[in-house]
Design a protein around this motif. Structure first.
Motif, PDB file in Angstrom:
ATOM      1  N   MET A   1       6.073  16.055 -13.873  1.00  0.00           N
ATOM      2  CA  MET A   1       6.188  17.396 -14.037  1.00  0.00           C
ATOM      3  C   MET A   1       7.750  18.074 -13.857  1.00  0.00           C
ATOM      4  N   ASP A   3      10.923  20.226 -12.435  1.00  0.00           N
ATOM      5  CA  ASP A   3      11.332  20.831 -11.267  1.00  0.00           C
ATOM      6  C   ASP A   3      12.422  22.072 -11.333  1.00  0.00           C
ATOM      7  N   THR A  30       7.824  32.022  -5.736  1.00  0.00           N
ATOM      8  CA  THR A  30       6.698  31.437  -5.892  1.00  0.00           C
ATOM      9  C   THR A  30       5.341  32.197  -6.090  1.00  0.00           C
ATOM     10  N   THR A  39       1.313  26.919 -11.543  1.00  0.00           N
ATOM     11  CA  THR A  39       1.216  26.279 -10.336  1.00  0.00           C
ATOM     12  C   THR A  39       2.591  25.391 -10.113  1.00  0.00           C
ATOM     13  N   TYR A  40       2.577  24.965  -8.849  1.00  0.00           N
ATOM     14  CA  TYR A  40       3.639  23.950  -8.302  1.00  0.00           C
ATOM     15  C   TYR A  40       2.950  23.154  -7.420  1.00  0.00           C
ATOM     16  N   GLU A  41       3.914  21.983  -6.978  1.00  0.00           N
ATOM     17  CA  GLU A  41       3.272  21.002  -6.011  1.00  0.00           C
ATOM     18  C   GLU A  41       4.022  21.107  -4.879  1.00  0.00           C
ATOM     19  N   ALA A  42       5.335  21.756  -4.672  1.00  0.00           N
ATOM     20  CA  ALA A  42       5.765  21.858  -3.438  1.00  0.00           C
ATOM     21  C   ALA A  42       7.100  22.558  -3.764  1.00  0.00           C
ATOM     22  N   ARG A  57       9.169  21.651  -6.780  1.00  0.00           N
ATOM     23  CA  ARG A  57       8.910  20.241  -7.563  1.00  0.00           C
ATOM     24  C   ARG A  57       7.404  20.675  -8.246  1.00  0.00           C
ATOM     25  N   GLY A  58       7.250  19.988  -9.446  1.00  0.00           N
ATOM     26  CA  GLY A  58       6.056  19.755 -10.053  1.00  0.00           C
ATOM     27  C   GLY A  58       5.634  21.125 -10.500  1.00  0.00           C
ATOM     28  N   LEU A  59       6.428  21.870 -11.089  1.00  0.00           N
ATOM     29  CA  LEU A  59       6.098  23.351 -11.773  1.00  0.00           C
ATOM     30  C   LEU A  59       5.624  23.129 -13.035  1.00  0.00           C
ATOM     31  N   ASN A  60       4.599  23.873 -13.472  1.00  0.00           N
ATOM     32  CA  ASN A  60       3.855  23.835 -14.904  1.00  0.00           C
ATOM     33  C   ASN A  60       5.138  24.168 -15.877  1.00  0.00           C
TER      34      ASN A  60
END
Length: 318
Positions: A1, A3, A30, A39-42, A57-60
């Protein structure tokens, strides 16, 4: 995904404001991303005297399509109720609504709302100018010719550049393009003001950190603190002294430098006749330096102190 890397670079930010400002930036962005359907992971924030940085990190890559049914009044409801329904649903005419039937309640209006998803770059570009313009600095300033105009941009110190890139690790990231008061986002940052002031082209967070380090900027404030504390302890020990540690001062000093260089200074021994707490307070508050004691001493100070410079002296600080 994908970043997201964001840097807001300015003139020197007061040390006491940096940590909270970086946290505010993370929360504002955020929260805006989530509200827009991403949504995002971190997410982690970083700061130096001259920059606030976010690593998300891991942003749609895109928000989801939205399909929503908004129930309205009965088809026999008064005009006032119908107009309220149209405003709520965002319809221009009741002809755009659908009529549903209920065995008990009869016929009523329903609005079927469909909103296509939006690209993350578009959402970020829409959020950032408002975040920057409404940032909650305790104190802020205007600068330059534009400062005389109503609504001129305010920042804690003059804002100089914006770096904003977005993309997955497997692809070349793109610049999230937006502009505020003549400052346009890009993929360029700059190194240490004196030791490496040239342009640095950045792709994503990992090479951003390594290139800054090569340009004499330690991005992580906690790592700067570790460097200062370890070097101060070692320098004191090498001179037969113990460092008088001070967590509050360490936090402040780490916010005054991008490339910490620990040195030792001294003052005339005659001044040791002054009470130790007065010496320590003066050196701490006015000089931002750490005091030392002879090894094994619990009260009396030495006439040596530890300072943290932001440049490397040509003579090694001798």
């Amino acid at each position: 995904m994908p970043d997201l890397l964001l840097e807001l670079r300015s003139e020197e930010i007061p040390a006491r404001m940096q940590r909270k400002a970086a946290g505010d930036l993370r929360k504002m962005l955020t929260d805006g991303l989530v509200e827009a359907g991403l949504t995002y992971e971190a997410a982690r924030e970083y700061w130096t005297p001259r920059r606030l940085t976010l690593d998300i990190r891991g942003l749609n890559a895109r928000s989801k399509d939205i399909h929503e049914d908004i129930k309205g009044p009965s088809t026999s409801a008064p005009e006032q109720a119908v107009q309220g329904f149209l405003r709520k649903a965002g319809l221009s005419s009741i002809a755009e609504a659908h009529v549903h039937s209920d065995p008990k309640k009869g016929d009523f209006y329903v609005a079927h709302i469909s909103k296509p998803g939006r690209a993350a770059e578009e959402i970020i570009a829409g959020l950032m100018p408002d975040i920057i313009r409404n940032f909650p600095w305790p104190k802020s300033m205007r600068w330059g010719p534009a400062s005389a105009k109503p609504g001129a941009l305010r920042w804690v110190r003059p804002l100089q550049s914006i770096l904003c890139t977005f993309g997955p690790e497997t692809e070349e990231p793109v610049v999230v393009d937006f502009e505020i008061d003549g400052i346009r986002s890009g993929n360029i940052t700059y190194g240490h003001r004196f030791l490496a002031p040239g342009e640095i082209t950045v792709r994503r967070f990992d090479d951003y950190v390594s290139k800054l380090e090569a340009a004499k900027v330690v991005l992580d404030a906690d790592r700067r603190k570790e460097i200062i504390l370890a070097d101060a302890r070692n320098l004191a020990f090498a001179n037969g002294l113990d460092l008088v540690e001070d967590e509050g001062l360490l936090e402040e000093v780490s916010g005054l430098v991008e490339w910490p260089v620990v040195l030792m200074g001294e003052f005339e021994e005659a001044f040791l006749a002054i009470p130790a707490e007065v010496i320590r307070l003066t050196i701490r508050a006015n000089q931002k330096c750490f005091v030392t004691r002879s090894q094994g001493e619990s009260e009396a100070l030495s006439n040596r102190f530890i300072l943290t410079a932001n440049i490397e002296a040509k003579d090694g600080g001798k």
